[in-house]
Write a protein that holds these residues in place. Sequence first.
Motif, PDB file in Angstrom:
ATOM      1  N   ILE A   9       0.850  -1.192   0.000  1.00  0.00           N
ATOM      2  CA  ILE A   9       0.000   0.000   0.000  1.00  0.00           C
ATOM      3  C   ILE A   9       0.886   1.242   0.000  1.00  0.00           C
ATOM      4  O   ILE A   9       0.670   2.183  -0.768  1.00  0.00           O
ATOM      5  N   ARG A  10       1.918   1.232   0.845  1.00  0.00           N
ATOM      6  CA  ARG A  10       2.827   2.383   0.904  1.00  0.00           C
ATOM      7  C   ARG A  10       3.571   2.562  -0.419  1.00  0.00           C
ATOM      8  O   ARG A  10       3.850   3.678  -0.836  1.00  0.00           O
ATOM      9  N   ALA A  11       3.861   1.457  -1.103  1.00  0.00           N
ATOM     10  CA  ALA A  11       4.558   1.549  -2.397  1.00  0.00           C
ATOM     11  C   ALA A  11       3.730   2.323  -3.415  1.00  0.00           C
ATOM     12  O   ALA A  11       4.275   2.955  -4.311  1.00  0.00           O
ATOM     13  N   LEU A  12       2.415   2.280  -3.277  1.00  0.00           N
ATOM     14  CA  LEU A  12       1.544   3.027  -4.196  1.00  0.00           C
ATOM     15  C   LEU A  12       1.448   4.502  -3.840  1.00  0.00           C
ATOM     16  O   LEU A  12       1.088   5.320  -4.685  1.00  0.00           O
ATOM     17  N   ALA A  13       1.738   4.825  -2.592  1.00  0.00           N
ATOM     18  CA  ALA A  13       1.487   6.177  -2.084  1.00  0.00           C
ATOM     19  C   ALA A  13       2.575   7.168  -2.506  1.00  0.00           C
ATOM     20  O   ALA A  13       3.220   7.805  -1.681  1.00  0.00           O
ATOM     21  N   VAL A 100      -4.575  10.180  -4.013  1.00  0.00           N
ATOM     22  CA  VAL A 100      -5.353  10.015  -5.246  1.00  0.00           C
ATOM     23  C   VAL A 100      -6.261  11.227  -5.461  1.00  0.00           C
ATOM     24  O   VAL A 100      -6.344  11.767  -6.570  1.00  0.00           O
ATOM     25  N   ILE A 101      -6.930  11.681  -4.410  1.00  0.00           N
ATOM     26  CA  ILE A 101      -7.829  12.838  -4.536  1.00  0.00           C
ATOM     27  C   ILE A 101      -7.045  14.088  -4.900  1.00  0.00           C
ATOM     28  O   ILE A 101      -7.436  14.839  -5.805  1.00  0.00           O
ATOM     29  N   GLU A 102      -5.927  14.331  -4.230  1.00  0.00           N
ATOM     30  CA  GLU A 102      -5.100  15.502  -4.552  1.00  0.00           C
ATOM     31  C   GLU A 102      -4.618  15.450  -5.995  1.00  0.00           C
ATOM     32  O   GLU A 102      -4.641  16.456  -6.703  1.00  0.00           O
ATOM     33  N   ARG A 103      -4.205  14.276  -6.431  1.00  0.00           N
ATOM     34  CA  ARG A 103      -3.726  14.101  -7.807  1.00  0.00           C
ATOM     35  C   ARG A 103      -4.835  14.415  -8.806  1.00  0.00           C
ATOM     36  O   ARG A 103      -4.619  15.085  -9.808  1.00  0.00           O
ATOM     37  N   GLN A 104      -6.045  13.931  -8.524  1.00  0.00           N
ATOM     38  CA  GLN A 104      -7.172  14.209  -9.419  1.00  0.00           C
ATOM     39  C   GLN A 104      -7.528  15.699  -9.416  1.00  0.00           C
ATOM     40  O   GLN A 104      -7.829  16.268 -10.468  1.00  0.00           O
ATOM     41  N   HIS A 106      -5.507  18.206  -8.871  1.00  0.00           N
ATOM     42  CA  HIS A 106      -4.468  18.906  -9.658  1.00  0.00           C
ATOM     43  C   HIS A 106      -4.740  18.729 -11.156  1.00  0.00           C
ATOM     44  O   HIS A 106      -4.585  19.670 -11.935  1.00  0.00           O
ATOM     45  N   ALA A 107      -5.139  17.530 -11.559  1.00  0.00           N
ATOM     46  CA  ALA A 107      -5.430  17.269 -12.972  1.00  0.00           C
ATOM     47  C   ALA A 107      -6.625  18.092 -13.438  1.00  0.00           C
ATOM     48  O   ALA A 107      -6.620  18.644 -14.549  1.00  0.00           O
ATOM     49  N   ILE A 108      -7.642  18.210 -12.606  1.00  0.00           N
ATOM     50  CA  ILE A 108      -8.826  18.998 -12.961  1.00  0.00           C
ATOM     51  C   ILE A 108      -8.456  20.472 -13.094  1.00  0.00           C
ATOM     52  O   ILE A 108      -8.843  21.141 -14.058  1.00  0.00           O
ATOM     53  N   LEU A 109      -7.672  20.985 -12.143  1.00  0.00           N
ATOM     54  CA  LEU A 109      -7.258  22.398 -12.209  1.00  0.00           C
ATOM     55  C   LEU A 109      -6.352  22.647 -13.410  1.00  0.00           C
ATOM     56  O   LEU A 109      -6.466  23.681 -14.078  1.00  0.00           O
ATOM     57  N   ALA A 110      -5.457  21.703 -13.712  1.00  0.00           N
ATOM     58  CA  ALA A 110      -4.571  21.851 -14.877  1.00  0.00           C
ATOM     59  C   ALA A 110      -5.397  21.885 -16.155  1.00  0.00           C
ATOM     60  O   ALA A 110      -5.116  22.670 -17.074  1.00  0.00           O
ATOM     61  N   HIS A 111      -6.436  21.066 -16.223  1.00  0.00           N
ATOM     62  CA  HIS A 111      -7.310  21.083 -17.403  1.00  0.00           C
ATOM     63  C   HIS A 111      -8.026  22.428 -17.514  1.00  0.00           C
ATOM     64  O   HIS A 111      -8.122  23.004 -18.603  1.00  0.00           O
ATOM     65  N   ALA A 112      -8.520  22.932 -16.393  1.00  0.00           N
ATOM     66  CA  ALA A 112      -9.205  24.229 -16.421  1.00  0.00           C
ATOM     67  C   ALA A 112      -8.267  25.334 -16.914  1.00  0.00           C
ATOM     68  O   ALA A 112      -8.683  26.219 -17.660  1.00  0.00           O
ATOM     69  N   ASP A 113      -6.993  25.268 -16.530  1.00  0.00           N
ATOM     70  CA  ASP A 113      -6.012  26.278 -16.954  1.00  0.00           C
ATOM     71  C   ASP A 113      -5.694  26.204 -18.445  1.00  0.00           C
ATOM     72  O   ASP A 113      -5.375  27.216 -19.060  1.00  0.00           O
ATOM     73  N   ARG A 114      -5.763  25.011 -19.027  1.00  0.00           N
ATOM     74  CA  ARG A 114      -5.391  24.894 -20.442  1.00  0.00           C
ATOM     75  C   ARG A 114      -6.585  24.724 -21.369  1.00  0.00           C
ATOM     76  O   ARG A 114      -6.423  24.599 -22.572  1.00  0.00           O
ATOM     77  N   ARG A 115      -7.802  24.758 -20.835  1.00  0.00           N
ATOM     78  CA  ARG A 115      -8.995  24.478 -21.628  1.00  0.00           C
ATOM     79  C   ARG A 115      -9.100  25.367 -22.868  1.00  0.00           C
ATOM     80  O   ARG A 115      -9.453  24.914 -23.942  1.00  0.00           O
TER      81      ARG A 115
END
Length: 196
Positions: A9-13, A100-104, A106-115
């Motif tokens: 589990i830690r290896a995934l984190a 996982v939530i933080e990563r998602q 960041h991805a949503i905000l990055a998409h909003a910035d480049r939309r």
Amino acid sequence: MEISDPKAIRALAHPLRLDLLELLTATGAATAARCGRSLGTSQASCSFHLRQLAKYGFVEDAGPGRDRRERLWQVPDPTRPIRIAAAESPALRQELEHLVIERQMHAILAHADRRDAESTAWRRKAGIVTALAVLSAEEAADLREQWKALLAPYVERTRNSGNTRHRPGQHHVRYFMAATPLPDLESGENQDESDH
């Protein structure tokens, strides 16, 4: 794949490890060098994190690359989602969920910035949906299953595409659903009234 080993589990984190898993699921087998170019990080870093993921069975050696000097890495079975056993390591589970939530986010905000830089077709069709609905726990579970069933044929297409090229206009699209029940607002109102 259900994980109960706290070390696994830690290896995934780690954000880069999650990025590597996503990349290999989307593109099929790849070298550490290709992963580094795709993710904007060093080959050495990708190589280290791929070896750590391999140690716990999340990725595996897929043989030599084209030049036979570098190994290819792949996700052993991209059709099997990774799940953490419910009774194991609540603190580690929470740590991984937060990552996982933080990563998602960041991805949503990055998409909003480049939309605005995306094609008109994608600007009008991809995006964010929000709603506030009244559901029972059973209805929420049913909606989650319907959502997964709706996505299933497209996820399967992704898993089967390997290194094949997309048709014109196709892109990998990341989906993230979070059903987050609000606190019991009515009992809060009743409490406030009884306090007066």
